[in-house]
Write a protein that holds these residues in place. Structure first.
Motif, PDB file in Angstrom:
ATOM      1  N   PHE A   1       4.884   7.125  -2.119  1.00 54.83           N
ATOM      2  CA  PHE A   1       6.195   6.581  -2.552  1.00 54.83           C
ATOM      3  C   PHE A   1       6.431   5.120  -1.823  1.00 54.83           C
TER       4      PHE A   1
ATOM      5  N   THR B   1       3.671   2.316  -2.980  1.00 52.62           N
ATOM      6  CA  THR B   1       4.003   1.806  -3.904  1.00 52.62           C
ATOM      7  C   THR B   1       5.011   0.726  -3.913  1.00 52.62           C
TER       8      THR B   1
ATOM      9  N   MET C   1      -0.489   9.438  -7.098  1.00 53.87           N
ATOM     10  CA  MET C   1       0.539  10.178  -6.753  1.00 53.87           C
ATOM     11  C   MET C   1       0.639  11.515  -7.654  1.00 53.87           C
ATOM     12  N   PHE C   2       0.621  11.151  -8.883  1.00 53.51           N
ATOM     13  CA  PHE C   2       0.769  12.461  -9.844  1.00 53.51           C
ATOM     14  C   PHE C   2      -0.151  13.420  -9.893  1.00 53.51           C
ATOM     15  N   LEU C   3      -1.373  12.630  -9.831  1.00 53.58           N
ATOM     16  CA  LEU C   3      -2.604  13.600 -10.053  1.00 53.58           C
ATOM     17  C   LEU C   3      -3.496  14.024  -8.712  1.00 53.58           C
TER      18      LEU C   3
ATOM     19  N   LEU D   1      -0.900  -2.843  -9.453  1.00 55.69           N
ATOM     20  CA  LEU D   1      -0.304  -1.823  -8.685  1.00 55.69           C
ATOM     21  C   LEU D   1      -0.028  -0.442  -9.664  1.00 55.69           C
ATOM     22  N   VAL D   2      -0.688  -0.740 -10.801  1.00 54.23           N
ATOM     23  CA  VAL D   2      -0.125   0.702 -11.740  1.00 54.23           C
ATOM     24  C   VAL D   2      -1.195   1.969 -11.380  1.00 54.23           C
TER      25      VAL D   2
ATOM     26  N   GLY E   1       4.074  -3.050  -4.390  1.00 57.97           N
ATOM     27  CA  GLY E   1       5.159  -3.649  -5.485  1.00 57.97           C
ATOM     28  C   GLY E   1       5.804  -4.876  -5.015  1.00 57.97           C
TER      29      GLY E   1
ATOM     30  N   TRP F   1      -1.171   3.117  -8.539  1.00 51.84           N
ATOM     31  CA  TRP F   1      -0.532   4.039  -7.552  1.00 51.84           C
ATOM     32  C   TRP F   1       0.188   5.385  -8.107  1.00 51.84           C
ATOM     33  N   PRO F   2       0.923   5.176  -8.932  1.00 54.08           N
ATOM     34  CA  PRO F   2       1.572   6.468  -9.592  1.00 54.08           C
ATOM     35  C   PRO F   2       0.644   7.618  -9.931  1.00 54.08           C
ATOM     36  N   ILE F   3      -0.327   6.926 -10.512  1.00 57.73           N
ATOM     37  CA  ILE F   3      -1.642   7.805 -10.940  1.00 57.73           C
ATOM     38  C   ILE F   3      -1.924   8.793  -9.641  1.00 57.73           C
TER      39      ILE F   3
ATOM     40  N   LEU G   1      -8.888  -0.829 -13.328  1.00 58.81           N
ATOM     41  CA  LEU G   1      -7.885  -1.412 -12.381  1.00 58.81           C
ATOM     42  C   LEU G   1      -7.137  -0.092 -11.915  1.00 58.81           C
ATOM     43  N   MET G   2      -6.557   0.682 -12.962  1.00 55.25           N
ATOM     44  CA  MET G   2      -5.683   1.670 -12.809  1.00 55.25           C
ATOM     45  C   MET G   2      -6.280   2.791 -12.080  1.00 55.25           C
ATOM     46  N   PHE G   3      -7.315   3.079 -12.803  1.00 57.47           N
ATOM     47  CA  PHE G   3      -8.269   4.559 -12.352  1.00 57.47           C
ATOM     48  C   PHE G   3      -8.905   4.290 -11.117  1.00 57.47           C
TER      49      PHE G   3
END
Lengths: 636, 104
Positions: free
Chosen positions: A281, A284, A100-102, A93-94, A288, A96-98, A253-255
């Motif tokens: 949003f 995610t 969004m922000f970047l 999951l983690v 989640g 997805w916020p990345i 996984l994150m990137f």
């Protein structure tokens, strides 16, 4: 009727499942027909005319990401390994916020159809499009093979359909969605599938929690007593051993999520940045929620179905979800959920194929071969040809990899996405001094280092390349263990008889009668042929060892027997060490190369850019900023 | 109102510069928070398994690790919500303000 075999419809042609599945196929084909009439331009084909709303795109993103592997696989992992399965789901999951922000807003404002548009925005088009297309196509193909092989296996497990037919059906449907309906059809297939998957999983979780008085505390209480692991079932176990391994996998996984072409492509389907960020949003939230459901299903299956049954059908636990559905909702619900799983596979491979076809047509054909000069009609035609090509390749490779362990392909996909695609994309958006050479070298470095290191890692080098040696060593270890256990047990039991001939003869006779009785008992009780043979072999080995020990005891006195028992342990340990030394070793120690391949991609990109500055690209960065932050001149 | 600014003038406009640096700062802070959140969790698994294995209360079998994992998922989502609130309330307005200066 033997009671050890569970009664399940899984693996048989289930009429309910087939009915639900046909309903899904018909409705998606109707949508495809409707979409085909609306798909005229490249903008329609690649980006659904940029008319997808934030909420719709959120569902479609979630649909692209929630694969059957994560639905069935994570539930299975949780039902067999407990807490370790939960660790995995968090990692998925983690990213997805990345995103969004970047990435979400710059992608929408700078891009047209592929993420290569963004990387090459102010740099030299041809070399970057070639490199980015290579990165995209490798990611798409590795992921596609993993999904296809998974699809064939799962469909075979669920419906009893032959592997090859399952793959051909999946491939044919996927090609039709993309070819006729382009992004519009693909998006709606994702939305329907996401809706079905989320509602199906929600119903299953409600039925599960109902059995525990809607109390998670009660569910975990029973989960800890339902499995042989006991309380350990609810604690982190053996999945994460070395911190470095955990960190490297976590990075990938994150990137990796932020470098998947079929995910990045979805940001071109929304009308503006507001919808782009809104869609992440929603995505995610949906993803989640979905993982929390899946984990609940896994724990529920461990209690209500039982590990023995789950692993009896599939050692990896992949059928935990369907088995739970059958246990709680009968054949009807099993049919529904099986059809949903099939729909899930179809939707994910369609999204991947479209992303691959775009990279091929928009980047390679138009950008590289035609120097950016091609008519829209021409471009769509090539994209459709590429879709068929990719689809047929996926079918062929899927069949070729039948029965292979393809788990490493998912790791490879995420490592390459994180190392080849993400660094170049991020630096092109944020760093003024980034150059063409920097981007191209960064992409190829990430691609090659991630691939080579993964091949040399334990995941491939030991588990795939040297599988037979590994299996041989493991089998030898098992024999050693069994021999040692049998011998010490027999010695302990009979050591008092040392030197006493008549007592020993009696004991040998007793052992021989016992083994015959035991063999008969196993034959009657165990119905599974393989299982029966295994148990008989183990019982025989034990008995043979006991007789051997007894014969040895004839020529010993009590003290020698005592000494033999004491000597057994160091001897056994030395033998184990010697056998263990033959275990094939990976050349690269980590299971996932993410940390090194990502670092290398960034480093090379930075060094190459600094060594040969590109003033022109720097100047264009300012103009890029206007478009990136204000949306001035963004594609509409 | 002053005359419409050209693209080049906008690049030197203090409002535009402030907008760019504000957006980058917010993105960076939230990225770091997400990073700390997830790798904090991974760090606990790697270095302090006994902490995660503690029971929530003496009469419960639920370990502390379970809510921590679920909260990692939930907080990741909350971070995206924070970004949306900020962007809708502040960033979009700033963008419009600068765009107005361009006469757009």
């Amino acid at each position: 009727m033997p009671t050890t075999v569970p009664q399940t419809m899984i693996g048989q042609a289930n009429p309910t499942a087939i009915m639900f599945f046909i309903a899904f196929v018909i409705s998606t084909l109707v949508i495809t027909y409707w979409a085909a009439k609306r798909t005229k331009t490249t903008k329609d084909f690649y980006a659904a005319g940029r008319s997808v709303t934030g909420f719709q795109n959120g569902l479609a993103l979630a649909g692209d990401y929630m694969s059957a592997a994560s639905f069935l696989g994570i539930a299975g992992l949780v039902s067999t390994k407990g807490y370790d399965g939960l660790i995995y789901s968090v990692g998925w999951l983690v990213g997805w916020p990345i995103v969004m922000f970047l990435l979400s807003e710059p992608l929408r404002n700078l891009g047209k159809y592929t993420f290569a548009d963004v990387v090459s925005y102010r740099l030299s088009q041809r070399p970057i499009r070639a490199a980015a297309a290579a990165g995209s196509l490798v990611v798409v193909l590795t992921y596609l093979i993993a999904q296809m092989v998974g699809a064939g296996t799962l469909i075979k497990l669920m419906f009893g359909l032959p592997f090859e037919i399952a793959i051909v059906v999946t491939g044919a449907l996927m090609i039709s969605y993309v070819i006729f309906g382009g992004m519009i059809a693909t998006t709606w297939v994702q939305i329907i599938k996401a809706g079905l998957l989320l509602s199906g999983a929600t119903i299953l979780v409600l039925m599960t929690l109902n059995k525990f008085g809607f109390s998670y505390g009660e569910l975990f209480k029973q989960a800890s007593s339902a499995t042989p692991l006991g309380q350990k079932f609810l604690e982190p176990g053996g999945l994460v051993t070395s911190p470095m391994d955990a960190f490297s996998l976590g990075l990938a996984l994150m990137f990796g999520t932020a470098g998947l072409p079929h995910i990045l492509m979805r940001f071109f389907t929304v009308p503006d940045v507001k919808a782009a960020r809104k869609s992440v949003f929603y995505a995610t939230g949906f993803i989640g929620y979905f993982y929390i459901l899946t984990v609940t299903i896994g724990f529920g299956a461990a209690v209500l179905v039982g590990q023995k049954v789950i692993m009896g059908i599939d050692a990896g636990g992949n059928m935990a979800g369907p088995l739970l559905a059958e246990a709680l909702g009968g054949n009807l619900f099993l049919g529904f959920l099986s059809a949903v799983a099939f729909a899930t596979i179809l939707a994910v491979v369609s999204g991947l194929t479209l992303a691959g076809a775009s990279a091929f047509s928009h980047d390679l054909y138009v950008g590289v071969i035609r120097h950016g000069q091609a008519s829209e009609k021409d471009e769509v035609r090539v994209a459709k040809i590429a879709t068929v090509g990719l689809g047929v390749t996926a079918i062929a490779l899927g069949i070729l990899f039948k029965g292979q362990n393809v788990a490493f392909l998912v790791g490879l996909t995420f490592s390459i996405a994180a190392s080849a695609n993400f660094p170049a994309l991020l630096m092109s958006i944020l760093w003024k001094k980034f150059t063409t050479a920097g981007a191209v070298l960064s992409i190829y470095t990430g691609l090659s280092i991630a691939t080579v290191l993964l091949i040399l890692s334990p995941t491939v080098w030991v588990d795939v390349v040297h599988k037979s040696e590994k299996d041989a060593v493991e089998a030898k270890m098992k024999t050693l263990d069994a021999n040692y256990k049998n011998m010490t047990e027999a010695l302990t039991k009979y050591k008092a008889a040392a030197g006493n001939k008549s007592e020993i003869d009696q004991a040998i006779a007793a052992e021989q009668t016992a083994i015959e009785a035991k063999k008969k008992e196993i034959t009657e009780k165990v119905t599974d042929e393989k299982d029966r043979a295994k148990q008989i072999k183990a019982a025989e080995a034990k008995s043979t060892k006991a007789v051997e020990v007894l014969q040895g005891l004839a020529g010993m006195d009590a003290a020698t027997a005592e000494k033999a028992l004491a000597d057994a342990k160091p001897k056994y340990e030395a033998e184990k060490k010697e056998t263990g030394a033959a275990m094939p070793k990976a050349i690269f120690p980590l299971k996932n190369p993410g940390i090194y391949s990502m670092a290398a991609a960034f480093l090379i990109g930075i060094l190459a850019s600094l060594m040969a500055p590109d003033k022109d690209a720097e100047k264009k960065f300012d103009a890029e900023k206007l478009r990136e932050y204000l949306g001035v001149g963004a594609e509409d | 109102m002053a005359k419409n600014k050209t693209a080049l003038e906008i690049l030197d406009d203090p409002d535009f510069k402030a907008l760019v640096s504000k957006k980058n700062t917010v993105s960076l802070i939230l990225t770091i928070l997400e990073f700390v959140l997830y790798f904090g969790f991974v760090g606990l698994i790697a270095y302090n398994k006994p902490f995660l294995a503690q029971k929530m209360s003496p009469d419960s079998d639920t370990t502390i690790g379970i809510p921590i994992a679920v909260l990692t998922i939930v907080f990741s989502w909350v971070l995206t919500a924070i970004y949306i609130f900020w962007a809708n309330a502040s960033y979009d307005k700033d963008v419009q303000k600068v765009k107005d200066k361009m006469g757009g």
